[in-house]
Design a protein around this motif. Structure first.
Motif, mmCIF file in Angstrom:
data_model
loop_
_atom_site.group_PDB
_atom_site.id
_atom_site.type_symbol
_atom_site.label_atom_id
_atom_site.label_comp_id
_atom_site.label_asym_id
_atom_site.label_seq_id
_atom_site.Cartn_x
_atom_site.Cartn_y
_atom_site.Cartn_z
ATOM 1 N N UNK A 167 -24.899 -27.855 38.076
ATOM 2 C CA UNK A 167 -23.761 -26.930 38.197
ATOM 3 C C UNK A 167 -23.636 -25.766 36.824
ATOM 4 N N UNK A 168 -25.677 -25.718 35.936
ATOM 5 C CA UNK A 168 -25.079 -25.035 35.475
ATOM 6 C C UNK A 168 -25.481 -23.476 35.645
ATOM 7 N N UNK A 169 -25.387 -22.316 35.164
ATOM 8 C CA UNK A 169 -25.120 -20.943 35.681
ATOM 9 C C UNK A 169 -26.839 -20.808 35.200
ATOM 10 N N UNK A 225 -24.134 -16.948 41.092
ATOM 11 C CA UNK A 225 -23.455 -18.344 41.017
ATOM 12 C C UNK A 225 -23.969 -19.520 40.197
ATOM 13 N N UNK A 226 -23.809 -20.434 39.984
ATOM 14 C CA UNK A 226 -24.508 -21.941 39.970
ATOM 15 C C UNK A 226 -25.933 -22.104 41.155
ATOM 16 N N UNK A 227 -26.283 -23.640 40.259
ATOM 17 C CA UNK A 227 -27.464 -23.540 40.399
ATOM 18 C C UNK A 227 -27.502 -23.706 41.776
ATOM 19 N N UNK A 228 -26.663 -24.899 42.034
ATOM 20 C CA UNK A 228 -26.645 -25.198 43.213
ATOM 21 C C UNK A 228 -26.528 -24.747 44.685
ATOM 22 N N UNK A 229 -25.670 -23.823 44.327
ATOM 23 C CA UNK A 229 -24.907 -22.670 45.137
ATOM 24 C C UNK A 229 -26.427 -21.884 45.470
ATOM 25 N N UNK A 230 -27.762 -21.638 44.058
ATOM 26 C CA UNK A 230 -28.641 -21.291 44.415
ATOM 27 C C UNK A 230 -29.850 -21.262 45.209
ATOM 28 N N UNK A 231 -30.074 -23.064 45.559
ATOM 29 C CA UNK A 231 -30.223 -23.752 45.614
ATOM 30 C C UNK A 231 -30.734 -23.971 47.143
#
Lengths: 285, 109, 275
Positions: free
Chosen positions: B13-15, B91-97
């Motif tokens: 959830x990190x940026x 967005x956050x890490x998850x969204x980027x993946x």
């Protein structure tokens, strides 16, 4: 949120003058001085309350424990920086010349040399209605990209969505300049009409464009050499760089710095700087 | 496939960090196992050559992809040919993946 | 006499003062130690003899290397790293300390010379002009400065040293064997702040100092500081558009009778101190 970095290559072209006036005009809430070798913005910033000070540690340096030293001289022999001297029957490491490589620690047969933490500078955070981060390197310390990064990280948590953040950058084209560019959205280059100013401008443009960052160029003290001013304008046009205006050499600017007051809004100097400010924002919006 | 992402805090959830070599953490995600792990950047406070050490870290984890807004010249030189770099969204890490796997991120050139 | 010209920040007129001072002292040598942004040769034009400046950097014998990683662990500058199946050397980060060679258990590391810049020498109207230039992308030019100072040791005439800006290690190298430090400052609060920084440095090295005020005005902030610290102000160059124009075009102002006297006066005051 947008971060504007002000750079020049050559020192003394007026980076801090532009930064402090831009801060005034935009009523910027957050700003930073990344010229860690010769910081000046704190001298003209209206915020005087230091909220936080912390030491900045560079690379550890070596020190000899005199009690255990057997005076074999191996350390002095192996030091490539001539940092170790022998005087008054003692081997000593000059902390200004030691680069912290650790070779002397390694060669010492009795383990009499160890690393000590070395304060290389100080990071400051000022806060009232505005937030301002800055730092100053100790005398004799080399250039420091790490300290620049720390100054920028320090302000990060204070930045809000719609802020325009103004950053006064370091001179030169080396490691601190490259560190100051990370995470910024746009760069304003302050050029000066002199032969040395032009040669340094070309070097900084090369550095900035290699990071794919949008740049705008303005000229300070244009009336001191109109021939070279025209040469710079021609150069920016030929290479399709954004030119955002010129500011003359005005006594009022120097007086405003020395007296710690802002430029009067109806002065010529203020109007010229404001025009550069407006053009700069237009380009980047 | 292994993805490495420089992050500001730990977890998915990190940026994403603005810096690569001087990021606080690295998030390493294995797309096959669908497992991510956060590593502290051990070289964060090192004045010299962080880009090189970070590249060493990426190669040690046999990564194929980096998601980072920028990357230093020295890291890039070492990673070229082995790793591709993609520009993250805001967005956050998850969204980027997710965006990366869906083919919605652009490659950094 | 060896006179070092310094200032806490760039753009205060260090090169302007050094070039013109050297020009008015008969046969004086001019050393340009601002190797990152050398501008002295824009004034002293002429054919140059160029010499490379080298440092030692490690090379790895990959056949002998066991990839133990001791060299990369030892290097405090991170100039070595194991990249996939090879130890790689990043020469721009190397400080040439020789540590990696010492720690390698299988003697797989030797040293080779690498150029980090050049030293250029020229003769200009009886003045010996020596300047250094660091290659772009190098991180430090201290070795080049050391080399310039080394070459200049044999010079018997007076020497003017144009130092790099700031108060870092390259400035320390430049003033190492100077007899006198001339501090150039502008009368602004920025100028004063930076003057204090560089003055502190000269005091650590117990140097004799004097001040030149460039772009002097009604604002007496530098004079006040000089008085409080008991430092002599040797020269005040008033702000003058024409003078600025001559200098910004890369011309030597002291060639003009109108400005020559400033520098002659400065030279006289300095050379009186010669022992």
């Amino acid at each position: 949120m947008k971060k504007l970095l002000i750079l020049s290559g050559k020192g003394g072209t007026g980076k801090t003058t532009f930064a402090s006036n831009f801060i005034n005009i935009s009523k910027a809430r957050v700003f930073a001085d990344c010229d860690v070798e010769a910081p000046n913005l704190h001298l003209v910033s209206a915020i005087k309350d230091v909220k936080k000070r912390e030491n900045y540690y560079g690379l550890d340096k070596s020190v000899i424990d005199q009690e255990h030293c057997i005076q074999c001289g191996l350390c002095k022999e192996s030091c490539k920086f001539s940092a170790i001297s022998f005087a008054d029957s003692m081997y000593e490491i000059n902390k200004h010349m030691c680069e912290g490589c650790g070779v002397c620690n390694y060669v010492c047969p009795v383990n009499a040399i160890s690393f000590v933490k070395y304060i290389d500078g100080e990071i400051c955070l000022y806060e009232d209605r505005q937030v301002f981060t800055t730092a100053e390197l100790q005398m004799g310390s080399g250039n420091s990209g790490l300290l620049v990064t720390k100054v920028k990280k320090n302000m990060q948590e204070y930045i809000k969505e719609d802020d325009l953040v103004i950053i006064d950058g370091p001179p030169g084209i080396g490691c601190p300049v490259i560190a100051s560019m990370s995470g910024v959205d746009m760069i304003l280059l302050v050029a000066e009409p002199s032969v040395s100013g032009i040669s340094d401008l070309k070097r900084i443009i090369k550095t900035a464009t290699s990071f794919h960052l949008p740049i705008a160029i303005c000229i300070n003290k244009h009336n001191l050499n109109s021939r070279l001013t025209n040469e710079i304008i021609k150069y920016t046009k030929e290479n399709k760089y954004n030119f955002v205006g010129k500011v003359g050499y005005h006594k009022a600017i120097i007086d405003s710095i020395n007296n710690g007051v802002f430029l009067e809004e109806n002065s010529k100097a203020y109007k010229e700087i404001k025009e550069v400010y407006i053009n700069t924002l237009k380009i980047f919006s | 496939m292994i993805i490495v992402i420089p992050t500001k805090t730990s977890g998915e959830k990190s940026f994403i960090s603005e810096n690569f070599g001087r990021a606080n953490y690295f998030y390493v995600y294995d797309t096959q196992k669908q497992i991510g792990e956060t590593y502290i950047n051990e070289h964060l406070d090192n004045p010299h050559g962080v880009g090189i050490k970070t590249a060493e870290f990426v190669l040690k984890h046999k990564a194929d992809i980096i998601i980072s807004p920028r990357i230093g010249e020295k890291s890039m030189e070492l990673l070229r040919g082995n790793v591709k770099v993609f520009i993250p969204n805001d967005s956050i890490v998850k969204e980027n993946i997710k965006d990366f796997l869906d083919g919605n991120l652009k490659e950094l050139i | 006499m060896r006179i070092a010209v310094l200032s806490g920040k760039g753009g205060t007129g260090k090169t302007f003062i050094s070039v013109n001072l050297a020009y008015v002292i008969k046969n004086a040598a001019y050393l340009d130690c601002d190797v990152e942004e050398p501008n002295g040769d824009l004034y002293f034009k002429g054919d140059k003899i160029v010499k490379q400046v080298d440092v030692d950097i490690p090379v790895i014998d990959h056949d002998a290397c066991t990839l133990c990683g001791k060299c990369a662990d030892f290097c405090r500058f991170n100039a070595l790293a194991i990249i996939i199946d090879k130890v790689r050397v990043f020469s721009s980060l190397c400080h040439s300390c020789g540590g990696c060679k010492l720690v390698c258990p299988v003697s797989a590391i030797t040293e080779v010379k690498k150029s980090i810049g050049t030293i250029k020498e020229t003769e200009f109207e009886g003045h010996r002009v020596i300047g250094g230039e660091m290659n772009i992308k190098e991180e430090t030019g201290v070795k080049i400065i050391d080399e310039i100072i080394e070459i200049s040791k044999d010079i018997l005439e007076d020497v003017v040293i144009d130092c790099p800006p700031g108060n870092g290690c390259s400035v320390m190298g430049s003033i190492k064997n100077a007899d006198y430090c001339l501090l150039v400052a502008e009368p602004t609060i920025f100028g004063l702040h930076n003057l204090k920084m560089v003055y502190e440095l000269t005091q650590v090295f117990e140097k004799k100092v004097g001040i030149v005020i460039n772009k002097a005005s009604q604002h007496k902030i530098i004079n006040d500081f000089a008085e409080s610290e008991n430092i002599e102000v040797l020269l005040e160059v008033p702000f003058d558009k024409e003078l600025g124009l001559i200098n910004s075009n890369g011309e030597i102002a002291a060639k003009d009778m109108k400005y020559k006297h400033f520098f002659e006066k400065l030279a006289d005051k300095l050379l009186v101190r010669k022992v």
